[in-house]
Design a protein around this motif. Structure first.
Motif, PDB file in Angstrom:
ATOM      1  N   HIS A  54       5.365   3.502  -2.146  1.00  0.00           N
ATOM      2  CA  HIS A  54       4.592   2.265  -2.329  1.00  0.00           C
ATOM      3  C   HIS A  54       5.074   1.140  -1.420  1.00  0.00           C
ATOM      4  O   HIS A  54       5.115  -0.023  -1.811  1.00  0.00           O
ATOM      5  N   LYS A  55       5.409   1.496  -0.181  1.00  0.00           N
ATOM      6  CA  LYS A  55       5.818   0.509   0.819  1.00  0.00           C
ATOM      7  C   LYS A  55       4.795   0.493   1.941  1.00  0.00           C
ATOM      8  O   LYS A  55       4.136   1.496   2.217  1.00  0.00           O
ATOM      9  N   PRO A  87      -0.048  -0.717   0.600  1.00  0.00           N
ATOM     10  CA  PRO A  87      -0.467  -0.169  -0.690  1.00  0.00           C
ATOM     11  C   PRO A  87      -0.682  -1.291  -1.701  1.00  0.00           C
ATOM     12  O   PRO A  87       0.062  -2.278  -1.717  1.00  0.00           O
ATOM     13  N   ILE A  89      -0.650  -2.014  -5.545  1.00  0.00           N
ATOM     14  CA  ILE A  89      -0.077  -1.427  -6.752  1.00  0.00           C
ATOM     15  C   ILE A  89      -0.289  -2.367  -7.933  1.00  0.00           C
ATOM     16  O   ILE A  89      -0.028  -3.563  -7.833  1.00  0.00           O
ATOM     17  N   ARG A  93       0.799   1.667 -10.594  1.00  0.00           N
ATOM     18  CA  ARG A  93      -0.272   2.585 -10.184  1.00  0.00           C
ATOM     19  C   ARG A  93      -0.845   2.171  -8.826  1.00  0.00           C
ATOM     20  O   ARG A  93      -1.194   1.008  -8.621  1.00  0.00           O
ATOM     21  N   LEU A  94      -0.966   3.133  -7.935  1.00  0.00           N
ATOM     22  CA  LEU A  94      -1.560   2.893  -6.632  1.00  0.00           C
ATOM     23  C   LEU A  94      -3.072   2.829  -6.770  1.00  0.00           C
ATOM     24  O   LEU A  94      -3.711   3.804  -7.164  1.00  0.00           O
ATOM     25  N   THR A  97      -5.131   1.488  -0.474  1.00  0.00           N
ATOM     26  CA  THR A  97      -4.454   0.805   0.623  1.00  0.00           C
ATOM     27  C   THR A  97      -5.429  -0.098   1.360  1.00  0.00           C
ATOM     28  O   THR A  97      -6.612   0.207   1.482  1.00  0.00           O
TER      29      THR A  97
END
Length: 134
Positions: A54-55, A87, A89, A93-94, A97
């Protein structure tokens, strides 16, 4: 995004991780990058950075883009040689993008920090997309 940092190409992508597929849900260049269909997610350093950790993924030249995106020639033909895939978030939760592309060496530390300002509007876009599917 254009008011904050100005971008040549911006797309929004959602991910179905269990089924290993991605879908573009917005594009400001719908001819070159249409909103349609799904494509498989293939494991790579990009997926490890963006989907798993998540970066944001930043590449500021076409050679680095070519290492992770097979469509690098199309990207370059649009005058883009740098990318920031951020991303979005919520509660771990993603949602998807935000993919911003522009000229070589475009994403300075300052611009990346400025892009953080689009997270809340992006959350709204992804949530509206989810509601549209129901």
């Amino acid at each position: 995004v254009n008011k904050i940092v100005g971008i040549k190409l911006i797309t929004l992508t959602t991910f179905d991780i269990p089924n290993a597929v991605a879908q573009r849900v917005y594009s400001n260049m719908p001819i070159e990058y249409p909103v349609s269909g799904i494509k498989p997610i293939e494991k790579s350093p990009w997926t490890e950075t963006v989907l798993d950790s998540h970066k944001s993924f930043i590449a500021n030249n076409i050679d680095d883009i070519a290492k992770v995106f097979s469509d690098f020639k199309l990207i370059q033909s649009l005058g883009c040689e740098s990318v920031c895939n951020m991303p979005i978030i919520v509660d771990g939760r993603l949602l998807g993008t935000v993919n911003c592309l522009d000229e070589k060496n475009y994403f300075s530390t300052k611009k990346i920090k400025e892009l953080e300002k689009i997270k809340l509007p992006a959350i709204t876009c992804f949530l509206l997309n989810l509601l549209k599917k129901k």
